[in-house]
Design an enzyme around this catalytic site. Structure first.
Site, PDB file in Angstrom:
ATOM      1  N   HIS A  68      26.179   0.798  28.832  1.00 30.85           N
ATOM      2  CA  HIS A  68      25.513   1.290  30.045  1.00 30.85           C
ATOM      3  C   HIS A  68      25.493   2.823  30.055  1.00 30.85           C
ATOM      4  O   HIS A  68      24.475   3.447  30.383  1.00 30.85           O
ATOM      5  CB  HIS A  68      26.236   0.797  31.296  1.00 30.85           C
ATOM      6  CG  HIS A  68      25.846  -0.572  31.742  1.00 30.85           C
ATOM      7  ND1 HIS A  68      24.547  -0.947  31.968  1.00 30.85           N
ATOM      8  CD2 HIS A  68      26.601  -1.670  32.040  1.00 30.85           C
ATOM      9  CE1 HIS A  68      24.498  -2.208  32.368  1.00 30.85           C
ATOM     10  NE2 HIS A  68      25.729  -2.670  32.407  1.00 30.85           N
ATOM     11  N   GLU A 104      21.195  -4.766  32.187  1.00 33.87           N
ATOM     12  CA  GLU A 104      22.293  -5.635  31.780  1.00 33.87           C
ATOM     13  C   GLU A 104      22.014  -6.264  30.418  1.00 33.87           C
ATOM     14  O   GLU A 104      22.908  -6.368  29.574  1.00 33.87           O
ATOM     15  CB  GLU A 104      22.522  -6.718  32.831  1.00 33.87           C
ATOM     16  CG  GLU A 104      23.027  -6.209  34.169  1.00 33.87           C
ATOM     17  CD  GLU A 104      24.360  -5.494  34.072  1.00 33.87           C
ATOM     18  OE1 GLU A 104      25.215  -5.945  33.269  1.00 33.87           O
ATOM     19  OE2 GLU A 104      24.557  -4.489  34.772  1.00 33.87           O
ATOM     20  N   HIS A 148      30.034  -3.622  26.359  1.00 35.41           N
ATOM     21  CA  HIS A 148      28.950  -3.729  27.337  1.00 35.41           C
ATOM     22  C   HIS A 148      28.957  -2.545  28.299  1.00 35.41           C
ATOM     23  O   HIS A 148      27.902  -1.939  28.567  1.00 35.41           O
ATOM     24  CB  HIS A 148      29.097  -5.042  28.107  1.00 35.41           C
ATOM     25  CG  HIS A 148      28.167  -5.183  29.265  1.00 35.41           C
ATOM     26  ND1 HIS A 148      26.919  -5.769  29.166  1.00 35.41           N
ATOM     27  CD2 HIS A 148      28.284  -4.794  30.576  1.00 35.41           C
ATOM     28  CE1 HIS A 148      26.321  -5.734  30.349  1.00 35.41           C
ATOM     29  NE2 HIS A 148      27.128  -5.161  31.215  1.00 35.41           N
ATOM     30  N   GLU A 149      30.129  -2.198  28.817  1.00 39.54           N
ATOM     31  CA  GLU A 149      30.202  -1.113  29.802  1.00 39.54           C
ATOM     32  C   GLU A 149      29.892   0.240  29.167  1.00 39.54           C
ATOM     33  O   GLU A 149      29.195   1.068  29.761  1.00 39.54           O
ATOM     34  CB  GLU A 149      31.582  -1.101  30.468  1.00 39.54           C
ATOM     35  CG  GLU A 149      31.926  -2.370  31.233  1.00 39.54           C
ATOM     36  CD  GLU A 149      30.914  -2.730  32.315  1.00 39.54           C
ATOM     37  OE1 GLU A 149      30.195  -1.832  32.799  1.00 39.54           O
ATOM     38  OE2 GLU A 149      30.821  -3.914  32.675  1.00 39.54           O
TER      39      GLU A 149
END
Length: 271
Positions: A140, A196, A136-137
């Site tokens: 980004h 997100e 997920h990070e």
């Protein structure tokens, strides 16, 4: 009014002429801030953060962070190369560090600079759980969300300036109050929530290509929900989707992530 029209025109022109294409979503994205500036600032701030915090080295947990991070980075490069984006990561300088901090958090700065806090490890529990977070990070950073947030902030400021120039003094205070609330709740917060959601979906694909079971993502967020104790703010007023929204999305996307991983020869997954 003339100045107002000129300002609006310049703002729209800036917006239309300063967009990049997100390779993962195919969407046009804001890019008012040059990527070279974003990366230079990111690398400097990351180094400063490491100097000012307790970086954990030489432990099994810190090694796990580096191992999972490298697998996610490799998966990213494989996906990008296979989809015609060779060289997309040319200016990335991957780094993965575990930092002693009780916060349930992790982040990735533009250019691949990753920090995982020790406080999140009891919730991730294992490699697969950590892969959910790190995928997920990393997503980004790959989707240039940092650059987009900086660009959106500039547009928000431009809107405030244009409004104040256009209005007479007695109306400026009313405008500033309404604009501040309206642009935050109606634009900036939904913008953040969309990032997100994008990172959740991209991260799910990356962790699957890296060999981790995407079914573990929803389980991780179920544990995150339990850890929060139900104290999360309303989704409308939050920078993040609600835990339930994320869980439902991740469950719905899991098979798609597995299908994408199969294209890269990955058919069995680490749970």
């Amino acid at each position: 009014m003339k100045l107002n029209k000129i300002s609006i025109f310049l703002g729209v022109l800036m917006l239309l002429s300063s967009c990049n294409k997100n390779p993962f979503t195919g969407k046009k994205t804001l890019a008012l801030v040059p990527n070279s500036n974003v990366l230079a600032t990111s690398f400097q701030q990351y180094d400063q953060f490491l100097q000012e915090n307790n970086v954990i080295r030489g432990t099994s947990e810190s090694q796990m962070v580096k191992s999972v991070g490298q697998k996610i980075a490799t998966a990213s490069e494989r996906w990008l190369n296979a989809n015609g984006y060779e060289g997309y990561l040319e200016n990335y300088k991957w780094e993965y560090n575990l930092v002693k901090d009780e916060a349930v958090n992790a982040w990735c700065m533009p250019g691949g600079k990753i920090v995982v806090y020790t406080g999140i490890l009891p919730i991730t529990q294992d490699e697969a759980g950590l892969a959910v977070v790190m995928g997920h990070e990393v997503a980004h950073a790959l989707a240039n969300h940092g650059q987009q947030r900086m660009s959106a902030g500039q547009l928000q400021q431009l809107g405030a300036v244009v409004g104040n120039v256009a209005l007479e003094d007695e109306n400026q205070e009313i405008f500033n109050t309404a604009y501040g609330v309206g642009s935050q709740v109606g634009v900036m917060l939904p913008f953040s929530r969309s990032h997100e959601t994008e990172a959740d979906k991209i991260g799910l694909t990356l962790m699957a290509i890296a060999g981790y079971d995407p079914d573990e993502a929803a389980k991780l967020w179920q544990r995150m929900k339990a850890n929060s104790g139900g104290g999360a703010p309303s989704e409308l007023l939050s920078t993040h989707p609600s835990n339930d929204t994320r869980i439902n999305n991740l469950q719905a996307w899991s098979d798609e992530a597995k299908a994408e991983a199969k294209k890269f020869g990955v058919t069995s997954f680490i749970k």
